[in-house]
Design a protein around this motif. Sequence first.
Motif, PDB file in Angstrom:
ATOM      1  N   ARG A 176       0.848  -1.202   0.000  1.00  0.00           N
ATOM      2  CA  ARG A 176       0.000   0.000   0.000  1.00  0.00           C
ATOM      3  C   ARG A 176       0.876   1.242   0.000  1.00  0.00           C
ATOM      4  O   ARG A 176       1.834   1.343   0.775  1.00  0.00           O
ATOM      5  N   THR A 177       0.525   2.198  -0.845  1.00  0.00           N
ATOM      6  CA  THR A 177       1.319   3.412  -0.983  1.00  0.00           C
ATOM      7  C   THR A 177       0.615   4.582  -0.304  1.00  0.00           C
ATOM      8  O   THR A 177      -0.517   4.462   0.186  1.00  0.00           O
ATOM      9  N   ALA A 178       1.283   5.735  -0.305  1.00  0.00           N
ATOM     10  CA  ALA A 178       0.695   6.947   0.264  1.00  0.00           C
ATOM     11  C   ALA A 178      -0.523   7.383  -0.533  1.00  0.00           C
ATOM     12  O   ALA A 178      -1.477   7.940   0.021  1.00  0.00           O
ATOM     13  N   VAL A 179      -0.529   7.093  -1.839  1.00  0.00           N
ATOM     14  CA  VAL A 179      -1.692   7.436  -2.673  1.00  0.00           C
ATOM     15  C   VAL A 179      -2.895   6.597  -2.260  1.00  0.00           C
ATOM     16  O   VAL A 179      -4.026   7.101  -2.206  1.00  0.00           O
ATOM     17  N   ASP A 180      -2.683   5.326  -1.955  1.00  0.00           N
ATOM     18  CA  ASP A 180      -3.767   4.461  -1.484  1.00  0.00           C
ATOM     19  C   ASP A 180      -4.357   4.992  -0.187  1.00  0.00           C
ATOM     20  O   ASP A 180      -5.571   4.969   0.017  1.00  0.00           O
ATOM     21  N   GLU A 181      -3.486   5.471   0.697  1.00  0.00           N
ATOM     22  CA  GLU A 181      -3.964   6.010   1.969  1.00  0.00           C
ATOM     23  C   GLU A 181      -4.789   7.275   1.757  1.00  0.00           C
ATOM     24  O   GLU A 181      -5.794   7.490   2.454  1.00  0.00           O
ATOM     25  N   LEU A 182      -4.408   8.092   0.784  1.00  0.00           N
ATOM     26  CA  LEU A 182      -5.172   9.310   0.494  1.00  0.00           C
ATOM     27  C   LEU A 182      -6.528   8.985  -0.124  1.00  0.00           C
ATOM     28  O   LEU A 182      -7.481   9.758   0.022  1.00  0.00           O
ATOM     29  N   ASN A 183      -6.613   7.837  -0.807  1.00  0.00           N
ATOM     30  CA  ASN A 183      -7.862   7.441  -1.484  1.00  0.00           C
ATOM     31  C   ASN A 183      -8.740   6.534  -0.627  1.00  0.00           C
ATOM     32  O   ASN A 183      -9.678   5.929  -1.130  1.00  0.00           O
ATOM     33  N   MET A 184      -8.464   6.414   0.664  1.00  0.00           N
ATOM     34  CA  MET A 184      -9.243   5.519   1.532  1.00  0.00           C
ATOM     35  C   MET A 184     -10.724   5.881   1.556  1.00  0.00           C
ATOM     36  O   MET A 184     -11.590   5.018   1.572  1.00  0.00           O
ATOM     37  N   ARG A 185     -11.024   7.176   1.540  1.00  0.00           N
ATOM     38  CA  ARG A 185     -12.422   7.603   1.606  1.00  0.00           C
ATOM     39  C   ARG A 185     -13.199   7.210   0.359  1.00  0.00           C
ATOM     40  O   ARG A 185     -14.428   7.082   0.398  1.00  0.00           O
ATOM     41  N   SER A 186     -12.505   7.014  -0.761  1.00  0.00           N
ATOM     42  CA  SER A 186     -13.191   6.583  -1.987  1.00  0.00           C
ATOM     43  C   SER A 186     -13.545   5.097  -1.937  1.00  0.00           C
ATOM     44  O   SER A 186     -14.354   4.618  -2.728  1.00  0.00           O
ATOM     45  N   ILE A 187     -12.926   4.342  -1.005  1.00  0.00           N
ATOM     46  CA  ILE A 187     -13.263   2.921  -0.829  1.00  0.00           C
ATOM     47  C   ILE A 187     -14.401   2.783   0.181  1.00  0.00           C
ATOM     48  O   ILE A 187     -15.462   2.253  -0.123  1.00  0.00           O
ATOM     49  N   PHE A 188     -14.162   3.223   1.406  1.00  0.00           N
ATOM     50  CA  PHE A 188     -15.199   3.250   2.445  1.00  0.00           C
ATOM     51  C   PHE A 188     -15.197   4.634   3.075  1.00  0.00           C
ATOM     52  O   PHE A 188     -14.127   5.210   3.328  1.00  0.00           O
ATOM     53  N   GLU A 189     -16.381   5.156   3.358  1.00  0.00           N
ATOM     54  CA  GLU A 189     -16.487   6.403   4.103  1.00  0.00           C
ATOM     55  C   GLU A 189     -17.410   6.196   5.295  1.00  0.00           C
ATOM     56  O   GLU A 189     -17.972   5.119   5.479  1.00  0.00           O
ATOM     57  N   GLU A 190     -17.556   7.212   6.129  1.00  0.00           N
ATOM     58  CA  GLU A 190     -18.353   7.089   7.341  1.00  0.00           C
ATOM     59  C   GLU A 190     -19.773   6.640   7.015  1.00  0.00           C
ATOM     60  O   GLU A 190     -20.372   7.080   6.034  1.00  0.00           O
ATOM     61  N   ASN A 191     -20.308   5.758   7.872  1.00  0.00           N
ATOM     62  CA  ASN A 191     -21.679   5.212   7.793  1.00  0.00           C
ATOM     63  C   ASN A 191     -21.861   4.166   6.699  1.00  0.00           C
ATOM     64  O   ASN A 191     -22.967   3.639   6.549  1.00  0.00           O
ATOM     65  N   ASP A 192     -20.817   3.833   5.956  1.00  0.00           N
ATOM     66  CA  ASP A 192     -20.918   2.729   4.993  1.00  0.00           C
ATOM     67  C   ASP A 192     -21.055   1.403   5.749  1.00  0.00           C
ATOM     68  O   ASP A 192     -20.439   1.211   6.801  1.00  0.00           O
ATOM     69  N   VAL A 193     -21.847   0.491   5.188  1.00  0.00           N
ATOM     70  CA  VAL A 193     -21.989  -0.848   5.762  1.00  0.00           C
ATOM     71  C   VAL A 193     -21.018  -1.773   5.051  1.00  0.00           C
ATOM     72  O   VAL A 193     -20.964  -1.812   3.816  1.00  0.00           O
ATOM     73  N   VAL A 194     -20.246  -2.516   5.832  1.00  0.00           N
ATOM     74  CA  VAL A 194     -19.148  -3.321   5.293  1.00  0.00           C
ATOM     75  C   VAL A 194     -19.255  -4.751   5.809  1.00  0.00           C
ATOM     76  O   VAL A 194     -19.605  -4.983   6.967  1.00  0.00           O
ATOM     77  N   CYS A 195     -18.943  -5.711   4.938  1.00  0.00           N
ATOM     78  CA  CYS A 195     -18.835  -7.112   5.334  1.00  0.00           C
ATOM     79  C   CYS A 195     -17.362  -7.486   5.371  1.00  0.00           C
ATOM     80  O   CYS A 195     -16.597  -7.134   4.458  1.00  0.00           O
ATOM     81  N   ALA A 196     -16.949  -8.174   6.441  1.00  0.00           N
ATOM     82  CA  ALA A 196     -15.544  -8.544   6.596  1.00  0.00           C
ATOM     83  C   ALA A 196     -15.447  -9.840   7.388  1.00  0.00           C
ATOM     84  O   ALA A 196     -16.453 -10.421   7.797  1.00  0.00           O
ATOM     85  N   GLU A 197     -14.219 -10.276   7.598  1.00  0.00           N
ATOM     86  CA  GLU A 197     -13.942 -11.507   8.341  1.00  0.00           C
ATOM     87  C   GLU A 197     -13.022 -11.189   9.514  1.00  0.00           C
ATOM     88  O   GLU A 197     -12.122 -10.348   9.392  1.00  0.00           O
ATOM     89  N   VAL A 198     -13.257 -11.840  10.639  1.00  0.00           N
ATOM     90  CA  VAL A 198     -12.410 -11.631  11.815  1.00  0.00           C
ATOM     91  C   VAL A 198     -11.052 -12.274  11.561  1.00  0.00           C
ATOM     92  O   VAL A 198     -10.950 -13.476  11.336  1.00  0.00           O
ATOM     93  N   ARG A 199     -10.025 -11.434  11.608  1.00  0.00           N
ATOM     94  CA  ARG A 199      -8.665 -11.909  11.365  1.00  0.00           C
ATOM     95  C   ARG A 199      -7.989 -12.349  12.657  1.00  0.00           C
ATOM     96  O   ARG A 199      -7.188 -13.281  12.671  1.00  0.00           O
ATOM     97  N   GLY A 200      -8.309 -11.656  13.744  1.00  0.00           N
ATOM     98  CA  GLY A 200      -7.704 -11.994  15.027  1.00  0.00           C
ATOM     99  C   GLY A 200      -8.263 -11.129  16.133  1.00  0.00           C
ATOM    100  O   GLY A 200      -8.911 -10.105  15.888  1.00  0.00           O
ATOM    101  N   VAL A 201      -8.030 -11.556  17.364  1.00  0.00           N
ATOM    102  CA  VAL A 201      -8.448 -10.808  18.546  1.00  0.00           C
ATOM    103  C   VAL A 201      -7.198 -10.463  19.339  1.00  0.00           C
ATOM    104  O   VAL A 201      -6.459 -11.356  19.768  1.00  0.00           O
ATOM    105  N   HIS A 202      -6.941  -9.170  19.524  1.00  0.00           N
ATOM    106  CA  HIS A 202      -5.742  -8.739  20.242  1.00  0.00           C
ATOM    107  C   HIS A 202      -5.877  -9.010  21.735  1.00  0.00           C
ATOM    108  O   HIS A 202      -6.970  -9.252  22.259  1.00  0.00           O
ATOM    109  N   HIS A 203      -4.741  -8.921  22.431  1.00  0.00           N
ATOM    110  CA  HIS A 203      -4.726  -9.183  23.875  1.00  0.00           C
ATOM    111  C   HIS A 203      -5.571  -8.185  24.646  1.00  0.00           C
ATOM    112  O   HIS A 203      -6.056  -8.475  25.731  1.00  0.00           O
ATOM    113  N   ASP A 204      -5.769  -6.964  24.069  1.00  0.00           N
ATOM    114  CA  ASP A 204      -6.602  -5.955  24.738  1.00  0.00           C
ATOM    115  C   ASP A 204      -8.079  -6.113  24.414  1.00  0.00           C
ATOM    116  O   ASP A 204      -8.911  -5.312  24.850  1.00  0.00           O
TER     117      ASP A 204
END
Length: 333
Positions: A138-166
């Motif tokens: 991932r580049t700095a351009v990808d980070e700048l374009n994050m809002r074009s992928i998902f923005e606030e209040n978007d509904v997203v489907c994902a998979e649990v990758r792991g649970v941290h110690h906290d």
Amino acid sequence: MREILQQLSLNQTQKIRLEAALQQLEESSKASSSSSSAIITVADTIPVNHEDGVLKGHGTSELDGEVVATLCGVLERVNKLVYVRALRARYKPEVGDIIVGRVLEIAPKRWRLEVNFSQDAVLMLSAMNMPDGIQRRRTAVDELNMRSIFEENDVVCAEVRGVHHDGSLQLQARSQKYGKLERGQLLTVPPYLVKRRKQHFHHLEQYGIDLILGCNGFIWVAEHVEMEENEMIEDQENKLEENSKTNKRSMTVEELERSYTPLETRRNICRIANAVRVLSMLGFIISVEVIIDTAEASSFLNIEIKDMLGAEFCVQIAEREAKRRNSLVKKKG
């Protein structure tokens, strides 16, 4: 019973019918579980053989030399381990769980999501399937374009990758089946009503809709979108280019027609969504088979979509479920 009465305005006859149906359900559940697991309440003594070196697990404690239950639930035994599985519990994430969430915040290289858990989940940019479909850093351009992928209040489907110690959740969305969800309704039910299964993505062909049963209690009901991977990649690339221009021009007629959901499909979405709400109110385990059966019952009884959440239909569904479980118990007997 008290929770159902608070949500429904039942008359005296409906109240008696519902109490009878719930009583039958309780009796059938006891009959079906008597041979395998016992239902116990707080302070019940758990019969164990202390000579075998019993391990006391969750929901158990030792009192006056006896093992007693500290929770209401189902007694489970795994080798020497004895524990109580609570009938009603909060969402306990496991690696590989399919969940649905809503984007709360866009932070550096990550999205923060509400997933019906005690803490917010984190979806890292590095764990996200990029629109070009190429596995790369991932580049700095990808980070700048994050809002074009998902923005606030978007509904997203994902998979649990792991649970941290906290206790925080780490998500991933590296497959084309994950990502942003559109043209549908997001429903919230108690997580214990959604059991972990091999398949959580369902296409209901007879209704033309997609159904995602999130392990975290978030359920998504939406218009079916049939798209190949190559088409999806091209479409996401076009979206990235178009999102930067949305403020400069208004949508054309063709774009409006493409984003339009047919009336019949919207009715089907509402019918399936109300079927989920009815099952949640009654406290029934939610599966795709039960949802379809409830929706078909409403159509067979000529129940309008807006009347599905009424007292009469809820009582009828409880009576149907009581008859079904009684017949299953009789077959086993």
